[in-house]
Design an enzyme around this catalytic site. Structure first.
Site, PDB file in Angstrom:
ATOM      1  N   ILE A  32      11.032  16.684  -4.124  1.00 60.02           N
ATOM      2  CA  ILE A  32       9.818  16.068  -3.568  1.00 60.02           C
ATOM      3  C   ILE A  32       9.759  16.183  -2.054  1.00 60.02           C
ATOM      4  O   ILE A  32       8.671  16.173  -1.474  1.00 60.02           O
ATOM      5  CB  ILE A  32       9.675  14.610  -4.054  1.00 60.02           C
ATOM      6  CG1 ILE A  32       8.239  14.140  -3.846  1.00 60.02           C
ATOM      7  CG2 ILE A  32      10.689  13.683  -3.381  1.00 60.02           C
ATOM      8  CD1 ILE A  32       7.833  12.978  -4.683  1.00 60.02           C
ATOM      9  N   ASN A  49      14.889   1.488  -0.695  1.00 59.35           N
ATOM     10  CA  ASN A  49      15.437   0.141  -0.944  1.00 59.35           C
ATOM     11  C   ASN A  49      14.779  -0.809   0.044  1.00 59.35           C
ATOM     12  O   ASN A  49      14.037  -0.386   0.940  1.00 59.35           O
ATOM     13  CB  ASN A  49      16.963   0.142  -0.823  1.00 59.35           C
ATOM     14  CG  ASN A  49      17.409   0.672   0.524  1.00 59.35           C
ATOM     15  OD1 ASN A  49      17.047   0.121   1.566  1.00 59.35           O
ATOM     16  ND2 ASN A  49      18.150   1.767   0.530  1.00 59.35           N
ATOM     17  N   GLY A  57      19.964   9.742  -3.269  1.00 62.97           N
ATOM     18  CA  GLY A  57      18.892  10.249  -4.137  1.00 62.97           C
ATOM     19  C   GLY A  57      17.729  10.860  -3.371  1.00 62.97           C
ATOM     20  O   GLY A  57      17.915  11.521  -2.351  1.00 62.97           O
ATOM     21  N   ASP A  59      15.483   9.327  -1.643  1.00 65.29           N
ATOM     22  CA  ASP A  59      15.397   8.683  -0.321  1.00 65.29           C
ATOM     23  C   ASP A  59      16.223   9.481   0.708  1.00 65.29           C
ATOM     24  O   ASP A  59      15.734   9.796   1.812  1.00 65.29           O
ATOM     25  CB  ASP A  59      15.938   7.248  -0.464  1.00 65.29           C
ATOM     26  CG  ASP A  59      15.634   6.349   0.725  1.00 65.29           C
ATOM     27  OD1 ASP A  59      14.890   6.781   1.628  1.00 65.29           O
ATOM     28  OD2 ASP A  59      16.150   5.213   0.746  1.00 65.29           O
ATOM     29  N   SER A 147      12.740   4.461  -9.597  1.00 65.35           N
ATOM     30  CA  SER A 147      13.734   3.632 -10.306  1.00 65.35           C
ATOM     31  C   SER A 147      14.549   4.362 -11.376  1.00 65.35           C
ATOM     32  O   SER A 147      15.421   3.745 -11.988  1.00 65.35           O
ATOM     33  CB  SER A 147      13.090   2.376 -10.949  1.00 65.35           C
ATOM     34  OG  SER A 147      12.769   1.415  -9.974  1.00 65.35           O
ATOM     35  N   VAL A 150      19.420   5.816  -9.305  1.00 61.87           N
ATOM     36  CA  VAL A 150      20.378   4.745  -9.003  1.00 61.87           C
ATOM     37  C   VAL A 150      19.957   3.415  -9.658  1.00 61.87           C
ATOM     38  O   VAL A 150      20.808   2.638 -10.095  1.00 61.87           O
ATOM     39  CB  VAL A 150      20.483   4.565  -7.464  1.00 61.87           C
ATOM     40  CG1 VAL A 150      21.361   3.384  -7.097  1.00 61.87           C
ATOM     41  CG2 VAL A 150      21.001   5.832  -6.813  1.00 61.87           C
TER      42      VAL A 150
HETATM   43  N1  AR6 Z   1      13.115  15.161  -5.375  1.00 61.53           N
HETATM   44  C1  AR6 Z   1      12.603  14.591  -6.497  1.00 61.53           C
HETATM   45  N2  AR6 Z   1      13.288  13.717  -7.257  1.00 61.53           N
HETATM   46  C2  AR6 Z   1      14.553  13.416  -6.866  1.00 61.53           C
HETATM   47  C3  AR6 Z   1      15.161  13.967  -5.718  1.00 61.53           C
HETATM   48  C4  AR6 Z   1      14.382  14.878  -4.952  1.00 61.53           C
HETATM   49  N3  AR6 Z   1      14.855  15.441  -3.860  1.00 61.53           N
HETATM   50  N4  AR6 Z   1      16.426  13.463  -5.627  1.00 61.53           N
HETATM   51  C5  AR6 Z   1      16.604  12.637  -6.685  1.00 61.53           C
HETATM   52  N5  AR6 Z   1      15.490  12.621  -7.427  1.00 61.53           N
HETATM   53  P1  AR6 Z   1      16.647   7.690  -6.978  1.00 61.53           P
HETATM   54  P2  AR6 Z   1      15.794   4.923  -7.535  1.00 61.53           P
HETATM   55  C6  AR6 Z   1      15.180  11.874  -8.667  1.00 61.53           C
HETATM   56  O1  AR6 Z   1      18.069   7.330  -7.219  1.00 61.53           O
HETATM   57  O2  AR6 Z   1      16.362   4.986  -8.895  1.00 61.53           O
HETATM   58  C7  AR6 Z   1      18.409   5.286  -3.061  1.00 61.53           C
HETATM   59  O3  AR6 Z   1      19.725   5.183  -2.590  1.00 61.53           O
HETATM   60  C8  AR6 Z   1      16.324  11.264  -9.430  1.00 61.53           C
HETATM   61  O4  AR6 Z   1      16.950  12.254 -10.243  1.00 61.53           O
HETATM   62  O5  AR6 Z   1      16.322   8.565  -5.812  1.00 61.53           O
HETATM   63  O6  AR6 Z   1      14.433   4.339  -7.336  1.00 61.53           O
HETATM   64  C9  AR6 Z   1      17.470   4.308  -2.374  1.00 61.53           C
HETATM   65  O7  AR6 Z   1      17.833   4.091  -1.021  1.00 61.53           O
HETATM   66  C10 AR6 Z   1      15.599  10.218 -10.250  1.00 61.53           C
HETATM   67  O8  AR6 Z   1      14.996  10.819 -11.402  1.00 61.53           O
HETATM   68  O9  AR6 Z   1      15.728   6.345  -6.788  1.00 61.53           O
HETATM   69  C11 AR6 Z   1      17.626   3.062  -3.196  1.00 61.53           C
HETATM   70  O10 AR6 Z   1      18.734   2.312  -2.803  1.00 61.53           O
HETATM   71  C12 AR6 Z   1      14.466   9.762  -9.318  1.00 61.53           C
HETATM   72  O11 AR6 Z   1      14.364  10.771  -8.311  1.00 61.53           O
HETATM   73  C13 AR6 Z   1      17.834   3.597  -4.590  1.00 61.53           C
HETATM   74  O12 AR6 Z   1      18.402   4.913  -4.424  1.00 61.53           O
HETATM   75  C14 AR6 Z   1      14.738   8.419  -8.638  1.00 61.53           C
HETATM   76  O13 AR6 Z   1      16.116   8.338  -8.321  1.00 61.53           O
HETATM   77  C15 AR6 Z   1      16.547   3.750  -5.340  1.00 61.53           C
HETATM   78  O14 AR6 Z   1      16.853   4.119  -6.657  1.00 61.53           O
END
Ligand code: AR6
Length: 201
Positions: A32, A49, A57, A59, A147, A150
Protein backbone atom coordinates in the site's frame (compact mmCIF):
# COMPACT_ATOMS: atom_id res chain seq x y z
CA UNK A 1 -22.17 -14.05 -10.64
CA UNK A 2 -19.05 -13.63 -12.74
CA UNK A 3 -16.03 -11.71 -11.60
CA UNK A 4 -13.59 -9.56 -13.50
CA UNK A 5 -10.59 -10.91 -11.61
CA UNK A 6 -7.89 -12.76 -13.55
CA UNK A 7 -4.79 -14.65 -12.57
CA UNK A 8 -1.82 -14.24 -14.87
CA UNK A 9 1.58 -15.79 -14.19
CA UNK A 10 0.78 -16.33 -10.52
CA UNK A 11 -0.05 -12.66 -9.95
CA UNK A 12 -3.62 -11.63 -9.29
CA UNK A 13 -4.98 -8.82 -11.37
CA UNK A 14 -7.62 -6.56 -10.01
CA UNK A 15 -11.04 -7.62 -8.85
CA UNK A 16 -13.32 -4.77 -9.91
CA UNK A 17 -16.81 -4.24 -8.48
CA UNK A 18 -19.43 -1.56 -8.85
CA UNK A 19 -20.31 0.28 -5.64
CA UNK A 20 -22.60 2.74 -7.46
CA UNK A 21 -22.95 4.33 -10.92
CA UNK A 22 -20.05 6.65 -10.07
CA UNK A 23 -17.83 4.54 -7.80
CA UNK A 24 -15.80 1.38 -8.28
CA UNK A 25 -14.26 -0.92 -5.66
CA UNK A 26 -10.92 -2.38 -6.77
CA UNK A 27 -9.17 -5.21 -4.96
CA UNK A 28 -5.52 -5.97 -5.64
CA UNK A 29 -2.43 -7.49 -4.10
CA UNK A 30 0.50 -5.25 -3.29
CA UNK A 31 2.31 -2.84 -1.02
CA UNK A 32 0.00 0.00 0.00
CA UNK A 33 2.91 2.39 0.53
CA UNK A 34 3.48 2.39 -3.25
CA UNK A 35 -0.17 2.96 -4.21
CA UNK A 36 -1.36 6.17 -5.85
CA UNK A 37 -3.74 7.44 -8.51
CA UNK A 38 -2.86 11.08 -9.12
CA UNK A 39 -0.83 12.39 -6.17
CA UNK A 40 -3.40 15.12 -5.48
CA UNK A 41 -6.81 13.75 -4.49
CA UNK A 42 -5.71 10.29 -3.37
CA UNK A 43 -5.12 8.88 0.12
CA UNK A 44 -3.86 5.66 1.64
CA UNK A 45 -5.13 4.46 5.00
CA UNK A 46 -2.52 3.59 7.62
CA UNK A 47 -3.44 0.89 10.20
CA UNK A 48 -1.70 2.71 13.04
CA UNK A 49 -1.65 2.54 16.82
CA UNK A 50 -3.02 5.15 19.23
CA UNK A 51 0.34 6.93 19.65
CA UNK A 52 0.56 7.43 15.86
CA UNK A 53 4.35 7.52 15.82
CA UNK A 54 4.96 4.48 13.61
CA UNK A 55 5.21 0.73 14.20
CA UNK A 56 5.54 -2.52 12.26
CA UNK A 57 3.50 -3.99 9.40
CA UNK A 58 1.89 -1.58 6.96
CA UNK A 59 2.46 1.31 9.40
CA UNK A 60 6.22 0.69 9.26
CA UNK A 61 6.23 0.43 5.46
CA UNK A 62 4.24 3.66 5.12
CA UNK A 63 6.52 5.61 7.49
CA UNK A 64 9.66 4.29 5.75
CA UNK A 65 8.36 5.29 2.33
CA UNK A 66 7.05 8.69 3.48
CA UNK A 67 10.28 9.73 5.22
CA UNK A 68 10.77 11.37 8.64
CA UNK A 69 8.45 14.29 7.91
CA UNK A 70 5.49 11.95 8.35
CA UNK A 71 6.52 11.15 11.92
CA UNK A 72 6.99 14.87 12.62
CA UNK A 73 3.49 15.61 11.28
CA UNK A 74 2.04 12.79 13.38
CA UNK A 75 3.86 14.08 16.45
CA UNK A 76 2.06 17.43 15.98
CA UNK A 77 -1.38 15.81 16.05
CA UNK A 78 -2.73 16.81 19.47
CA UNK A 79 -3.00 14.12 22.14
CA UNK A 80 -6.53 13.53 23.40
CA UNK A 81 -5.03 11.95 26.50
CA UNK A 82 -1.54 10.95 27.50
CA UNK A 83 0.06 8.96 24.65
CA UNK A 84 -3.15 8.86 22.57
CA UNK A 85 -3.36 10.92 19.37
CA UNK A 86 -5.93 8.72 17.64
CA UNK A 87 -8.24 6.62 19.84
CA UNK A 88 -9.25 3.19 18.54
CA UNK A 89 -11.94 3.56 15.85
CA UNK A 90 -11.09 7.18 15.01
CA UNK A 91 -9.04 8.64 12.13
CA UNK A 92 -6.60 11.53 11.53
CA UNK A 93 -5.16 12.92 8.28
CA UNK A 94 -1.66 14.11 7.34
CA UNK A 95 0.10 14.83 4.07
CA UNK A 96 1.90 11.92 2.39
CA UNK A 97 5.30 13.64 2.08
CA UNK A 98 7.54 11.32 -0.02
CA UNK A 99 4.74 8.82 -0.67
CA UNK A 100 3.28 8.71 -4.15
CA UNK A 101 -0.21 9.28 -2.67
CA UNK A 102 -0.97 12.82 -1.50
CA UNK A 103 -2.43 12.02 1.93
CA UNK A 104 -2.29 9.46 4.71
CA UNK A 105 -5.37 8.76 6.80
CA UNK A 106 -4.27 7.17 10.05
CA UNK A 107 -6.77 4.97 11.80
CA UNK A 108 -6.53 2.54 14.69
CA UNK A 109 -8.40 -0.72 14.38
CA UNK A 110 -9.39 -2.92 17.32
CA UNK A 111 -7.19 -5.62 18.82
CA UNK A 112 -9.43 -8.62 18.20
CA UNK A 113 -8.82 -10.49 21.46
CA UNK A 114 -8.72 -7.39 23.67
CA UNK A 115 -11.64 -5.16 22.70
CA UNK A 116 -15.11 -6.29 23.72
CA UNK A 117 -16.91 -5.30 20.50
CA UNK A 118 -14.28 -5.48 17.76
CA UNK A 119 -16.80 -5.42 14.89
CA UNK A 120 -18.23 -2.05 16.00
CA UNK A 121 -14.75 -0.60 16.39
CA UNK A 122 -13.56 -1.92 13.02
CA UNK A 123 -16.64 -0.46 11.40
CA UNK A 124 -15.84 2.89 13.07
CA UNK A 125 -12.29 2.78 11.71
CA UNK A 126 -13.56 2.37 8.14
CA UNK A 127 -16.38 4.88 8.59
CA UNK A 128 -14.23 7.58 10.20
CA UNK A 129 -11.47 7.09 7.61
CA UNK A 130 -14.00 7.58 4.81
CA UNK A 131 -15.56 10.61 6.56
CA UNK A 132 -12.17 12.29 7.02
CA UNK A 133 -11.34 11.54 3.38
CA UNK A 134 -14.62 13.07 2.23
CA UNK A 135 -14.06 16.22 4.34
CA UNK A 136 -10.68 16.62 2.62
CA UNK A 137 -11.99 16.19 -0.92
CA UNK A 138 -10.25 12.87 -1.46
CA UNK A 139 -11.66 11.07 -4.52
CA UNK A 140 -9.51 7.92 -4.49
CA UNK A 141 -8.78 6.00 -1.30
CA UNK A 142 -6.90 2.76 -0.62
CA UNK A 143 -7.26 0.58 2.47
CA UNK A 144 -5.16 -2.30 3.72
CA UNK A 145 -6.88 -4.99 5.80
CA UNK A 146 -7.10 -2.96 9.00
CA UNK A 147 -6.48 -5.05 12.16
CA UNK A 148 -5.74 -8.23 10.15
CA UNK A 149 -2.03 -8.36 11.05
CA UNK A 150 -0.59 -7.66 14.50
CA UNK A 151 -4.10 -6.95 15.84
CA UNK A 152 -5.28 -10.48 14.98
CA UNK A 153 -8.69 -9.93 13.33
CA UNK A 154 -9.95 -13.01 11.42
CA UNK A 155 -9.88 -12.25 7.67
CA UNK A 156 -13.40 -13.29 6.74
CA UNK A 157 -15.08 -11.40 9.59
CA UNK A 158 -12.95 -8.34 8.78
CA UNK A 159 -13.83 -8.52 5.08
CA UNK A 160 -17.56 -8.52 5.88
CA UNK A 161 -17.23 -5.40 8.04
CA UNK A 162 -14.91 -3.64 5.58
CA UNK A 163 -16.94 -4.21 2.42
CA UNK A 164 -20.36 -3.60 3.98
CA UNK A 165 -19.18 -0.33 5.56
CA UNK A 166 -17.64 0.92 2.31
CA UNK A 167 -20.94 0.27 0.52
CA UNK A 168 -22.48 3.05 2.63
CA UNK A 169 -20.12 5.59 1.01
CA UNK A 170 -20.82 4.47 -2.54
CA UNK A 171 -21.63 7.97 -3.80
CA UNK A 172 -18.77 9.82 -2.17
CA UNK A 173 -15.67 8.61 -4.03
CA UNK A 174 -14.59 7.77 -7.58
CA UNK A 175 -12.70 4.66 -6.49
CA UNK A 176 -12.20 2.77 -3.26
CA UNK A 177 -9.32 0.27 -3.28
CA UNK A 178 -8.20 -2.57 -1.08
CA UNK A 179 -4.48 -3.25 -1.42
CA UNK A 180 -3.78 -6.58 0.24
CA UNK A 181 -0.39 -7.93 1.05
CA UNK A 182 -0.77 -11.67 0.52
CA UNK A 183 -2.58 -14.20 -1.61
CA UNK A 184 -4.64 -15.71 1.24
CA UNK A 185 -6.20 -12.44 2.38
CA UNK A 186 -6.69 -11.26 -1.21
CA UNK A 187 -8.72 -14.40 -1.93
CA UNK A 188 -10.90 -13.91 1.15
CA UNK A 189 -11.61 -10.28 0.19
CA UNK A 190 -12.42 -11.21 -3.39
CA UNK A 191 -14.82 -13.95 -2.29
CA UNK A 192 -16.59 -11.61 0.12
CA UNK A 193 -16.87 -8.85 -2.50
CA UNK A 194 -18.47 -11.36 -4.90
CA UNK A 195 -21.01 -12.18 -2.21
CA UNK A 196 -21.83 -8.58 -1.30
CA UNK A 197 -21.32 -6.59 -4.51
CA UNK A 198 -21.97 -6.60 -8.23
CA UNK A 199 -18.98 -7.57 -10.38
CA UNK A 200 -18.03 -5.04 -13.06
CA UNK A 201 -17.54 -6.62 -16.48
N1 AR6 B 1 0.92 -3.03 2.23
C1 AR6 B 1 -0.31 -3.57 2.38
N2 AR6 B 1 -0.64 -4.38 3.41
C2 AR6 B 1 0.34 -4.65 4.31
C3 AR6 B 1 1.65 -4.13 4.22
C4 AR6 B 1 1.92 -3.28 3.12
N3 AR6 B 1 3.11 -2.74 2.95
N4 AR6 B 1 2.36 -4.61 5.28
C5 AR6 B 1 1.54 -5.41 6.00
N5 AR6 B 1 0.33 -5.44 5.41
P1 AR6 B 1 -0.79 -4.65 10.31
P2 AR6 B 1 -2.93 -4.09 12.26
C6 AR6 B 1 -0.90 -6.15 5.81
O1 AR6 B 1 -0.08 -5.51 11.28
O2 AR6 B 1 -3.25 -5.53 12.36
C7 AR6 B 1 1.56 -1.83 13.59
O3 AR6 B 1 2.70 -2.10 14.35
C8 AR6 B 1 -0.79 -7.25 6.82
O4 AR6 B 1 -0.36 -8.45 6.19
O5 AR6 B 1 0.02 -3.70 9.49
O6 AR6 B 1 -4.03 -3.10 12.13
C9 AR6 B 1 0.84 -0.56 14.04
O7 AR6 B 1 1.75 0.41 14.52
C10 AR6 B 1 -2.22 -7.34 7.32
O8 AR6 B 1 -3.01 -8.10 6.41
O9 AR6 B 1 -1.93 -3.74 11.05
C11 AR6 B 1 -0.06 -1.07 15.14
O10 AR6 B 1 0.61 -1.17 16.36
C12 AR6 B 1 -2.70 -5.88 7.25
O11 AR6 B 1 -1.77 -5.20 6.41
C13 AR6 B 1 -0.44 -2.44 14.65
O12 AR6 B 1 0.63 -2.87 13.79
C14 AR6 B 1 -2.73 -5.18 8.61
O13 AR6 B 1 -1.62 -5.62 9.37
C15 AR6 B 1 -1.70 -2.43 13.83
O14 AR6 B 1 -2.05 -3.75 13.55
Amino acid sequence: MSSSSKKTGGVHDLGIFKLSDCCLLKISEGDISQWFINGSSDAIVNPANERMLGGGGADGAIHRAAGPQLREACYKVPEVRSGVRCPTGEARITPGFKLPASHVIHTVGPIYDVHSNPAALLRSSYKNSLSVAKENNIQYIAFPAISCGVFGYPFEEAATVAISTIKEFANDFKEVHFVLFADDIYSVWLKKAKELLQAQE
